[in-house]
Design a protein around this motif. Sequence first.
Motif, PDB file in Angstrom:
ATOM      1  N   VAL A 150       4.809  12.614  12.390  1.00 42.51           N
ATOM      2  CA  VAL A 150       4.879  12.784  10.941  1.00 42.51           C
ATOM      3  C   VAL A 150       3.703  12.032  10.321  1.00 42.51           C
ATOM      4  CG1 VAL A 150       7.376  13.092  10.898  1.00 42.51           C
ATOM      5  CG2 VAL A 150       6.415  10.789  10.708  1.00 42.51           C
ATOM      6  N   THR A 151       3.553  12.179   9.018  1.00 43.33           N
ATOM      7  CA  THR A 151       2.499  11.465   8.296  1.00 43.33           C
ATOM      8  C   THR A 151       3.137  10.355   7.478  1.00 43.33           C
ATOM      9  OG1 THR A 151       1.176  13.490   8.147  1.00 43.33           O
ATOM     10  CG2 THR A 151       0.599  11.687   6.659  1.00 43.33           C
ATOM     11  N   SER A 152       2.638   9.144   7.659  1.00 42.70           N
ATOM     12  CA  SER A 152       3.192   7.989   6.956  1.00 42.70           C
ATOM     13  C   SER A 152       2.716   7.991   5.499  1.00 42.70           C
ATOM     14  CB  SER A 152       2.763   6.697   7.654  1.00 42.70           C
ATOM     15  OG  SER A 152       1.361   6.517   7.521  1.00 42.70           O
ATOM     16  N   PRO A 153       3.329   7.175   4.635  1.00 42.97           N
ATOM     17  CA  PRO A 153       2.888   7.114   3.240  1.00 42.97           C
ATOM     18  C   PRO A 153       1.417   6.744   3.074  1.00 42.97           C
ATOM     19  CG  PRO A 153       5.058   6.118   3.472  1.00 42.97           C
ATOM     20  CD  PRO A 153       4.573   6.414   4.863  1.00 42.97           C
ATOM     21  N   ASN A 154       0.854   6.006   4.026  1.00 46.77           N
ATOM     22  CA  ASN A 154      -0.577   5.671   3.940  1.00 46.77           C
ATOM     23  C   ASN A 154      -1.451   6.671   4.688  1.00 46.77           C
ATOM     24  OD1 ASN A 154       0.137   4.999   6.507  1.00 46.77           O
ATOM     25  ND2 ASN A 154      -0.664   2.900   6.452  1.00 46.77           N
ATOM     26  N   LYS A 155      -0.873   7.872   4.955  1.00 47.16           N
ATOM     27  CA  LYS A 155      -1.598   9.007   5.540  1.00 47.16           C
ATOM     28  C   LYS A 155      -2.023   8.786   6.982  1.00 47.16           C
ATOM     29  CE  LYS A 155      -1.169  10.835   1.490  1.00 47.16           C
ATOM     30  NZ  LYS A 155      -0.079  11.816   1.259  1.00 47.16           N
ATOM     31  N   GLN A 156      -1.302   7.957   7.716  1.00 43.07           N
ATOM     32  CA  GLN A 156      -1.574   7.727   9.128  1.00 43.07           C
ATOM     33  C   GLN A 156      -0.499   8.401   9.986  1.00 43.07           C
ATOM     34  OE1 GLN A 156      -4.358   6.144  10.363  1.00 43.07           O
ATOM     35  NE2 GLN A 156      -4.984   6.120   8.206  1.00 43.07           N
ATOM     36  N   PRO A 157      -0.835   8.789  11.230  1.00 46.38           N
ATOM     37  CA  PRO A 157       0.188   9.389  12.098  1.00 46.38           C
ATOM     38  C   PRO A 157       1.281   8.376  12.436  1.00 46.38           C
ATOM     39  CG  PRO A 157      -2.035   9.810  12.937  1.00 46.38           C
ATOM     40  CD  PRO A 157      -2.173   8.787  11.854  1.00 46.38           C
ATOM     41  N   TYR A 158       2.508   8.861  12.448  1.00 45.59           N
ATOM     42  CA  TYR A 158       3.655   8.033  12.821  1.00 45.59           C
ATOM     43  C   TYR A 158       4.572   8.905  13.672  1.00 45.59           C
ATOM     44  CZ  TYR A 158       7.390   4.563  12.482  1.00 45.59           C
ATOM     45  OH  TYR A 158       8.335   3.631  12.785  1.00 45.59           O
TER      46      TYR A 158
END
Length: 480
Positions: free
Chosen positions: A100-108
């Motif tokens: 998924v995409t984290s709130p800071n736009k990084q992969p999670y």
Amino acid sequence: MSQCTTIKNAKKDFHQKKKSKPKNTNNRNTQNNNNKHTRFNDNNNIQHEAKSTSNNNKKNSASSSDEESVNELDDSPFDSVYAININNNDVSSTELRVQVTSPNKQPYYLLGLLDTGAGGAYIKRSALAHIDHTVEDAVVQLQGRYSTVQATQTAIFTIKLPCFTSAKEIKIRAFVEDGAQGRHDIILGRTVCKQLGLKFDFQLDTVTWDDKTISMLKKGSLNPHSINNIDSQDVTLPQFMQKSTRHLDCITPNKYQEHNYKNMVLKCSHLTSLQQQILLQVVGVYDELFSGTLGAVPNVKVHLQLKPNAVPYFAKAYTIPQKIYAIAKAEVEELVQIGVLLRNRPSPWAAPCLFRPKKDGGVWFLSDLRKLNEQLVHNPYPLPNIDGVIFSMKGFTFATCLDLNRGYYHFMLDDASQLLCGIILPWGHYVYARLPQGCKPSSDIFQCHMAMIFGDFEDVVVFIDNILLFTKLSFEHHVK
């Protein structure tokens, strides 16, 4: 995998048999005396027990529970039921990493489950904190196996299934579960699997999406607490190349420096002081071989031959994790400086690259040349048989093993072969000027040339870039 229960005879046939049963009480009792009923114990093993019933036993309160069980089995629409023992340690699972995409736009990454027994998609409330998402109000009763849960919201977000591909984004609307106790962060149910076109093969334990088939994992093999300890570049790599980010933490820049052969000799405690001095004198004559610099095999340029109708392959660069980005870039620059790589030479070929730790903590630069290898002509050269080497060394007195430094890089490529060995990195395009590791013919080319050099020497074994010298005579004979 657990096996489905096999059932014999249809319900329709049973009812036909039931209608045709004789009404004579004595005959029924006779049949019941010979009737065998199937039960299951706690270990899923089948037990066949012959139970007899009579009018007198039916009036006996002590046997009433047995009579109820027998009567239930008599009314069963099946003649017999067969089950297979299940070993929970061997159970496969459709668990997988969901990106998924984290709130800071990084992969999670979340721990997901492809669950054909569930209807839609479900996500834990706690997992939403790590996802860039929107929510909508909804009041839905979610029927679980053991209880009913009410969902008051749905979450909308995008996911990827990197075990299949990282090129496809999937927009998901999932029911938000409050207080869910399961180990999975997100459940992708039957509706999602059907819309995506996922195909499950429970005989082969595989799942297929489009043209990509993956093997199911063993149950519990993914740890939800360490699922984000994954190299972000690994999501585009084949499974055999994948590593955890904990291995990247130990990577340090390579140190290309002169080797102190004197210390190596003095560490040979099995040698006498005189033998150490003799060995130092012999090695000292060739001390330039321990300088740490890269040489070249004279008057040899390697040519790589393409198969007919070969088609160039130009890939996208693998992502380089930020924690080793500077180290990776410095390693590539070092290879440019010593003439292994040429920067920005136009070529229709480009293979992606990755970086892994060496045993000594240094960085290992790897090029994924599999697409090129598929289109190269391969001329195999035999390697020494290990059993034969051990047999030939029987009774040896002294042995020395030399490991050649960056062995393949000592062979130059001709101009045409350089264009075939193009590579791509996030910051630019390069070609190999030297024979690369990972190229299918490299080991055969290297072994062939080493055999030409050392083939006439007795008591010398060459295995690619390792040279083993041994003797069955004196130390003096060995060093000479």
